[in-house]
Design an enzyme around this catalytic site. Structure first.
Site, mmCIF file in Angstrom:
data_model
loop_
_atom_site.group_PDB
_atom_site.id
_atom_site.type_symbol
_atom_site.label_atom_id
_atom_site.label_comp_id
_atom_site.label_asym_id
_atom_site.label_seq_id
_atom_site.Cartn_x
_atom_site.Cartn_y
_atom_site.Cartn_z
ATOM 1 N N ASN A 10 0.947 -1.157 0.169
ATOM 2 C CA ASN A 10 -0.037 -0.093 -0.010
ATOM 3 C C ASN A 10 0.813 1.219 0.084
ATOM 4 O O ASN A 10 1.466 1.529 0.855
ATOM 5 C CB ASN A 10 -1.001 -0.035 1.161
ATOM 6 N N TRP A 11 0.909 1.851 -1.188
ATOM 7 C CA TRP A 11 1.991 3.123 -1.218
ATOM 8 C C TRP A 11 1.128 4.432 -0.660
ATOM 9 O O TRP A 11 1.931 5.368 -0.536
ATOM 10 C CB TRP A 11 2.164 3.424 -2.674
ATOM 11 N N LYS A 12 -0.045 4.109 -0.227
ATOM 12 C CA LYS A 12 -0.710 5.436 0.515
ATOM 13 C C LYS A 12 -0.486 6.579 -0.516
ATOM 14 O O LYS A 12 -0.521 6.497 -1.940
ATOM 15 C CB LYS A 12 -0.059 5.728 1.830
ATOM 16 N N HIS A 95 -9.614 1.335 4.869
ATOM 17 C CA HIS A 95 -8.174 1.601 5.529
ATOM 18 C C HIS A 95 -8.556 2.369 6.649
ATOM 19 O O HIS A 95 -9.317 3.365 6.621
ATOM 20 C CB HIS A 95 -7.153 2.083 4.724
ATOM 21 N N GLU A 97 -6.740 4.996 7.842
ATOM 22 C CA GLU A 97 -6.490 6.126 7.359
ATOM 23 C C GLU A 97 -7.951 6.739 6.853
ATOM 24 O O GLU A 97 -8.082 8.165 7.068
ATOM 25 C CB GLU A 97 -5.308 6.281 6.740
ATOM 26 N N GLU A 167 -5.131 -4.757 10.339
ATOM 27 C CA GLU A 167 -4.388 -3.742 10.860
ATOM 28 C C GLU A 167 -4.631 -3.059 11.837
ATOM 29 O O GLU A 167 -5.312 -1.926 11.893
ATOM 30 C CB GLU A 167 -4.364 -2.702 9.417
ATOM 31 N N GLY A 173 2.766 2.315 10.598
ATOM 32 C CA GLY A 173 3.642 3.367 10.538
ATOM 33 C C GLY A 173 4.384 3.692 11.915
ATOM 34 O O GLY A 173 5.111 4.856 12.024
ATOM 35 N N SER A 213 3.572 -2.150 10.102
ATOM 36 C CA SER A 213 5.107 -2.143 10.399
ATOM 37 C C SER A 213 5.589 -3.701 10.175
ATOM 38 O O SER A 213 6.602 -4.178 10.565
ATOM 39 C CB SER A 213 5.376 -1.897 11.829
ATOM 40 N N GLY A 234 3.095 -1.151 4.253
ATOM 41 C CA GLY A 234 2.927 0.053 3.823
ATOM 42 C C GLY A 234 4.680 0.642 3.517
ATOM 43 O O GLY A 234 4.872 0.566 2.310
ATOM 44 N N GLY A 235 4.932 1.145 4.550
ATOM 45 C CA GLY A 235 6.594 1.806 4.243
ATOM 46 C C GLY A 235 7.509 1.122 3.359
ATOM 47 O O GLY A 235 8.158 1.533 2.508
HETATM 48 P P1 13P Z 1 3.205 0.379 7.608
HETATM 49 O O1 13P Z 1 3.611 -0.751 7.124
HETATM 50 O O2 13P Z 1 3.950 1.379 7.044
HETATM 51 O O3 13P Z 1 3.206 0.272 9.104
HETATM 52 O O4 13P Z 1 1.836 0.593 6.938
HETATM 53 C C1 13P Z 1 0.686 -0.274 7.088
HETATM 54 C C2 13P Z 1 -0.413 -0.017 6.443
HETATM 55 O O5 13P Z 1 -1.388 0.775 7.024
HETATM 56 C C3 13P Z 1 -0.611 -0.738 5.219
HETATM 57 O O6 13P Z 1 -1.788 -0.620 4.443
#
Ligand code: 13P
Length: 249
Positions: A10-12, A95, A97, A167, A173, A213, A234-235
């Site tokens: 997930n590149w956000k 998600h 967010e 999640e 994050g 994470s 994510g990251g």
């Molecule tokens: P991180 O891997 O950066 O913690 O993000 C997780 C996430 O929200 C994937 O959708």
């Protein structure tokens, strides 16, 4: 049939088209299609370019959101048929967010699941509790309610096409991943909830990812648990070598 593991990035709201294409070039030099499903979920602006860049590689591409109507006066929104036209394989729905910053609710999540399935795009539906909810000992109750409301009215046979991403908000994050045991416990609980609501065949078929994470260093212990069918990353998915290392867990 055994469930195929599914590693998704997930590149956000990261990367320009140029940056996405340079990721694709670097990643293609590392990646050979293997036993797991692999997808990149990118911002809308990158989707057509990524679909093209990953053609023939086995890397699937998807969006991070969609509107639940097929078309209409909804300025700024993008619908399932529009994503399907670009050849999108997956879409993230609900998600945390989006629940936190964009007023996404279990009700909109539910409508979006129907929209995605009817356009033949595979939904990745996110659930997960906040830290205060976990500390109050109410995590399972909270996540169970998200599953029940989010999937209300969905057909048992549709779970073959559905991925649920667990999640925990406190792990996103933060660098503070859930332990493999915490992740496995909740994924097993979610599978049990799907069994209770939709039957054993649905529970056996649905894929349940862990997200929060996930890094090369913790991927093995998380991804080898029996009820964890993959990761939503994510990251670490922004860096070709890190994403590749997670896929190779
Ligand atoms: P991180 O891997 O950066 O913690 O993000 C997780 C996430 O929200 C994937 O959708």
């Amino acid at each position: 049939m055994a469930r195929k593991k599914f590693i998704a990035g997930n590149w956000k709201m990261y990367k320009t088209v140029a940056e996405a294409l340079s990721f694709a070039e670097a990643f293609k030099a590392l990646y050979v299609s293997g036993p797991h499903d692999v997808a990149i979920l990118a911002p809308y602006t990158q989707l057509a370019a990524l679909k093209d860049a990953f053609a023939g590689t086995g890397v699937l591409v998807g969006a991070q959101n969609l509107h639940f109507e097929a078309e209409g006066a909804y300025t700024g929104e993008v619908s399932a048929p529009m994503l399907k036209e670009l050849g999108m394989d997956y879409v993230i729905i609900g998600h945390s967010e989006r629940r936190q910053y964009f007023a996404e609710t279990d009700e909109t999540v539910n409508k979006k699941i129907f929209a995605a399935l009817s356009a033949d795009i595979l939904p990745i539906v996110c659930v997960g509790e906040s830290l205060p909810t976990r500390e109050a000992g109410e995590a399972s109750q909270f996540v169970g309610a998200q599953v029940a409301a989010g999937f209300a009215g969905v057909g048992a046979e549709d779970f073959e096409r559905i991925t649920i991403a667990y999640e925990p908000i406190w792990a996103i994050g933060t660098g503070l991943a859930a332990t493999a045991e915490q992740a496995e416990d909740m994924c097993a609980f979610i599978r049990g909830k799907v069994a209770e609501l939709f039957g054993d065949a649905a529970a056996e078929a649905v894929r349940i990812q862990y997200g929060g994470s996930v890094k090369p260093g913790n991927a093995t212990e998380i991804l080898t648990k029996p009820d964890i069918d993959g990761a939503l990353v994510g990251g670490a998915s922004l860096v070709p070598a890190d994403f590749k290392a997670i896929i190779d867990f």
